[in-house]
Design an enzyme around this catalytic site. Structure first.
Site, PDB file in Angstrom:
ATOM      1  N   ASN A  62       0.797  -1.311  -0.010  1.00 13.43           N
ATOM      2  CA  ASN A  62       0.014  -0.100   0.148  1.00 13.43           C
ATOM      3  C   ASN A  62       1.107   1.114   0.022  1.00 13.43           C
ATOM      4  OD1 ASN A  62       0.475   0.925   2.766  1.00 13.43           O
ATOM      5  ND2 ASN A  62      -0.326  -1.258   3.115  1.00 13.43           N
ATOM      6  N   ARG A  63       0.206   2.276  -0.054  1.00  8.24           N
ATOM      7  CA  ARG A  63       0.835   3.592  -0.237  1.00  8.24           C
ATOM      8  C   ARG A  63       1.655   4.227   1.217  1.00  8.24           C
ATOM      9  NH1 ARG A  63      -0.175   5.645  -5.450  1.00  8.24           N
ATOM     10  NH2 ARG A  63      -2.203   4.945  -6.177  1.00  8.24           N
TER      11      ARG A  63
END
Ligand code: CTP
Ligand code: CA
Length: 226
Positions: free
Chosen positions: A34-35
Site C-alpha cells: 500500500n501507499r
C-alpha cells in the site's frame, strides 16, 4: 527534578511503534502493498525518544532511517509484524500502531515466478490477523493507540474502530484532504476516544503531530497508573 519530568514526560517508559506498509508475497518477484511511506511512524519514534522513552520501532519496508537511539526491527509481511509485536508487547507502556497493515495476503505464494496465461487471472486472498485487535484483548494497563486513515465517514469509522479494538484512542485522518495522510510531510489529525470525545488539530508537520499524540498518550499513562 520537576523540570526534568516536564521536559521528558516519557522518561523511563517503553514505547513500541509500528510503521510503514507491509508486503504480502505473491511469488519471488511480486508482492501486494500500500501507499504508506512510514513517515508518521518514524516521526512518532523520534519524538518518543526525544520525550525520554526507550523506543522500539517495528517497521515494514521504507526508505527512511530511524532516529539515532531508536531500536528498529525490520519486517515484511503482516504475519511477521504480528509475531514480533506480540513478542515485544509484554513489557511496553505505550503501543502505537501507525503501520498500514495489509488486511489480506495471497492465499498461495508461489515458489517460482508465476507465468502469464491467456485470459484473466483470479487472485485468491485470505485474511491477515488483526494485530491491534489482538493487543486490545490483552491490554492490561498499557496505553494502546491506533491509526485510522479513511476516505469517507472518517470520524464515525474511527470511533467504531477505537471501541471495537479496545483502544485508549485512535488517530483519524482524512486521506482526501491535501495536507493529510500517505506520502506527505504534514498531517491533519483528530484523536477519537472510545467514549465519542474528539480532539481535533489543525494541519501540522508530522513531527509536530507525533509530539501532540505522545503528549496525550503520556497524560493517559499517568492517569491509569495512579
Ligand atoms: N491494524 C492491525 N492489523 C491489521 C489491520 C489493521 O494492527 N491486520 C491496525 C492498524 O495498524 C491501525 C488500525 O488497526 O492502527 C486501524 O487500521 P485500519 O486499516 O484503519 O482498520 P481495519 O480494522 O483494518 O478496517 P478497514 O481497513 O476495513 O477500514
Ligand atoms: Ca485495514
Amino acid at each position: 527534578e520537576e523540570l526534568l519530568v516536564r521536559d521528558k514526560p516519557l522518561k523511563g517508559k517503553k514505547v513500541l511503534i509500528t510503521a510503514g506498509p507491509t508486503r504480502e508475497t505473491l511469488d519471488p518477484v511480486r508482492y501486494i502493498t500500500n501507499r504508506s511511506s512510514g513517515k508518521m511512524g518514524y516521526s512518532l519514534a523520534k519524538q518518543a525518544y526525544l520525550l525520554g522513552a526507550e523506543v522500539t520501532l517495528i517497521s515494514g519496508p521504507t526508505t527512511l532511517r530511524p532516529f539515532p537511539g531508536v531500536k528498529r526491527i525490520n519486517i515484511e509481511s503482516a504475519r511477521e509484524m504480528h509475531d514480533i509485536v506480540l513478542k515485544t508487547y509484554e513489557n511496553q507502556d505505550i503501543v502505537i500502531k501507525a503501520a498500514a497493515v495489509a488486511d489480506y495476503r495471497p492465499k498461495n505464494s508461489a515458489e517460482h515466478k508465476i507465468k502469464k496465461q491467456p485470459g484473466e487471472m483470479v487472485l485468491e486472498l485470505e485474511r491477515n490477523p488483526d494485530i491491534l485487535a489482538e493487543l486490545g484483548q490483552n491490554k492490561g494497563s498499557r496505553i494502546l493507540i491506533g491509526f485510522a486513515a479513511e476516505t469517507n465517514n472518517v470520524l464515525a469509522y474511527a470511533a467504531e474502530k477505537a471501541k471495537r479494538k479496545n483502544l485508549d484512542f485512535i488517530v483519524a485522518n482524512d486521506l482526501t484532504q491535501p495536507g493529510a495522510g500517505f506520502g506527505v510531510d504534514t498531517n491533519i489529525i483528530s484523536l477519537v476516544f472510545p467514549d465519542g470525545q474528539i480532539k481535533s488539530f489543525p494541519q501540522m508537520d508530522k513531527e509536530e503531530a507525533a509530539r501532540e499524540i505522545l503528549l496525550v498518550a503520556a497524560k493517559h499513562l499517568n492517569k491509569t497508573k495512579e
